[in-house]
Design an enzyme around this catalytic site. Sequence first.
Site, PDB file in Angstrom:
ATOM      1  N   GLU A  75       5.737   6.702  -9.033  1.00  0.00           N
ATOM      2  CA  GLU A  75       4.309   6.419  -8.780  1.00  0.00           C
ATOM      3  C   GLU A  75       3.817   7.263  -7.610  1.00  0.00           C
ATOM      4  OE1 GLU A  75       3.008   2.282  -8.756  1.00  0.00           O
ATOM      5  OE2 GLU A  75       4.884   1.674  -9.715  1.00  0.00           O
ATOM      6  N   LEU A 110     -11.300  -6.979 -12.294  1.00  0.00           N
ATOM      7  CA  LEU A 110     -12.689  -6.614 -12.003  1.00  0.00           C
ATOM      8  C   LEU A 110     -13.576  -6.921 -13.208  1.00  0.00           C
ATOM      9  CD1 LEU A 110     -11.821  -3.253 -10.245  1.00  0.00           C
ATOM     10  CD2 LEU A 110     -12.700  -5.324  -9.139  1.00  0.00           C
ATOM     11  N   GLY A 162       0.778  -1.220   0.000  1.00  0.00           N
ATOM     12  CA  GLY A 162       0.000   0.000   0.000  1.00  0.00           C
ATOM     13  C   GLY A 162       0.817   1.280   0.000  1.00  0.00           C
ATOM     14  N   SER A 163       2.005   1.252  -0.597  1.00  0.00           N
ATOM     15  CA  SER A 163       2.788   2.498  -0.571  1.00  0.00           C
ATOM     16  C   SER A 163       2.127   3.585  -1.420  1.00  0.00           C
ATOM     17  CB  SER A 163       4.233   2.249  -1.031  1.00  0.00           C
ATOM     18  OG  SER A 163       4.302   1.929  -2.396  1.00  0.00           O
ATOM     19  N   ASN A 164       1.492   3.207  -2.514  1.00  0.00           N
ATOM     20  CA  ASN A 164       0.754   4.212  -3.301  1.00  0.00           C
ATOM     21  C   ASN A 164      -0.455   4.730  -2.531  1.00  0.00           C
ATOM     22  OD1 ASN A 164       1.793   4.769  -6.128  1.00  0.00           O
ATOM     23  ND2 ASN A 164       1.960   2.537  -6.024  1.00  0.00           N
ATOM     24  N   HIS A 211      -0.608   1.811 -12.977  1.00  0.00           N
ATOM     25  CA  HIS A 211       0.019   0.630 -13.563  1.00  0.00           C
ATOM     26  C   HIS A 211       1.508   0.916 -13.786  1.00  0.00           C
ATOM     27  CE1 HIS A 211       0.229  -3.101 -15.793  1.00  0.00           C
ATOM     28  NE2 HIS A 211       0.953  -2.470 -16.693  1.00  0.00           N
ATOM     29  N   ARG A 268      -6.700  -7.876  -8.261  1.00  0.00           N
ATOM     30  CA  ARG A 268      -7.800  -8.701  -8.759  1.00  0.00           C
ATOM     31  C   ARG A 268      -8.372  -8.050 -10.018  1.00  0.00           C
ATOM     32  NH1 ARG A 268      -7.052 -13.291  -7.109  1.00  0.00           N
ATOM     33  NH2 ARG A 268      -9.165 -13.826  -7.749  1.00  0.00           N
ATOM     34  N   ASP A 311      -6.091  -2.795 -17.912  1.00  0.00           N
ATOM     35  CA  ASP A 311      -5.013  -1.812 -18.063  1.00  0.00           C
ATOM     36  C   ASP A 311      -5.191  -0.969 -19.314  1.00  0.00           C
ATOM     37  OD1 ASP A 311      -3.863  -2.664 -15.675  1.00  0.00           O
ATOM     38  OD2 ASP A 311      -2.718  -4.231 -16.683  1.00  0.00           O
TER      39      ASP A 311
HETATM   40  C1  GAR Z   1       2.747  -0.706  -7.709  1.00  0.00           C
HETATM   41  O1  GAR Z   1       3.971  -0.733  -8.418  1.00  0.00           O
HETATM   42  C2  GAR Z   1       1.590  -0.649  -8.667  1.00  0.00           C
HETATM   43  O2  GAR Z   1       1.836   0.148  -9.805  1.00  0.00           O
HETATM   44  C3  GAR Z   1       1.468  -2.088  -9.062  1.00  0.00           C
HETATM   45  O3  GAR Z   1       1.680  -2.807  -7.879  1.00  0.00           O
HETATM   46  C4  GAR Z   1       2.529  -2.052  -6.999  1.00  0.00           C
HETATM   47  C5  GAR Z   1       1.818  -1.891  -5.677  1.00  0.00           C
HETATM   48  O4  GAR Z   1       2.660  -1.325  -4.706  1.00  0.00           O
HETATM   49  N1  GAR Z   1       0.188  -2.358  -9.621  1.00  0.00           N
HETATM   50  C6  GAR Z   1      -0.057  -3.351 -10.465  1.00  0.00           C
HETATM   51  O5  GAR Z   1       0.789  -4.107 -10.864  1.00  0.00           O
HETATM   52  C7  GAR Z   1      -1.500  -3.442 -10.908  1.00  0.00           C
HETATM   53  N2  GAR Z   1      -1.697  -4.567 -11.779  1.00  0.00           N
HETATM   54  P1  GAR Z   1       2.040  -0.653  -3.405  1.00  0.00           P
HETATM   55  O6  GAR Z   1       1.118  -1.693  -2.757  1.00  0.00           O
HETATM   56  O7  GAR Z   1       3.231  -0.380  -2.525  1.00  0.00           O
HETATM   57  O8  GAR Z   1       1.313   0.578  -3.815  1.00  0.00           O
END
Ligand code: GAR
Length: 196
Positions: free
Chosen positions: A174, A93, A12-14, A109, A91, A145
């Site tokens: 990101e 959707l 969950g860093s984003n 993405h 997941r 995507d």
């Molecule tokens: C991020 O790099 C995001 O772009 C990617 O997963 C990571 C999640 O990191 N998303 C995907 O690959 C979506 N298919 P986070 O949990 O630290 O935000």
Amino acid sequence: SLRVAILISGGGSNMLALVRSMTGDHPARPVLVASNDPGAAGLARAAELGVPTAAVDHRPFRGDRAAFEAALSEKLDAARPDILCLAGFMRILTPGFVAGWEGRMLNIHPSLLPLYPGLDTHARALAAGDTEAGCTVHEVTAALDDGPLLGQARVPVVPDDTPADLAARVLTMEHRLYPAVLRRFASGDRSPVHLS
Ligand code: GAR
């Protein structure tokens, strides 16, 4: 102000970057962080920041995506979000779920879409010999995507990069891109953000 729910599957860093950005004169505020994985580390981190959390484990649904989404929707609807942000939500959707959020659901993405939809984006960029990589925020449509571009950030590929090196460099971007896009989107402006 607009109400934002965030879906996560992992660290969950984003999500944290989004939550931390919604302060001061921001046009939106976080009302829920939800996950398909009750053990997702991001849930505890959201709770520490005082954001309500929910989990709907997808595994008991045994591939019945519509039933999983119905359970998830109950939690989401209770929080009455205006905007739904996917942030490392892993997941797929269904078109039915996506239709209910048309024009209100964002995803980040880790590639320069339309390059490399799906998984293993960084390994694929390196295998292709790309000299540049990055991340994309887009509106979610029923196609995986895909959907209108809301923002893109570019980073260089460095000689001898591993997929993990590249992932870390892209992830830093990101954390800048997604908050910038959400702020613009929540203020009613859908023109794309470009960072590099
Ligand atoms: C991020 O790099 C995001 O772009 C990617 O997963 C990571 C999640 O990191 N998303 C995907 O690959 C979506 N298919 P986070 O949990 O630290 O935000």
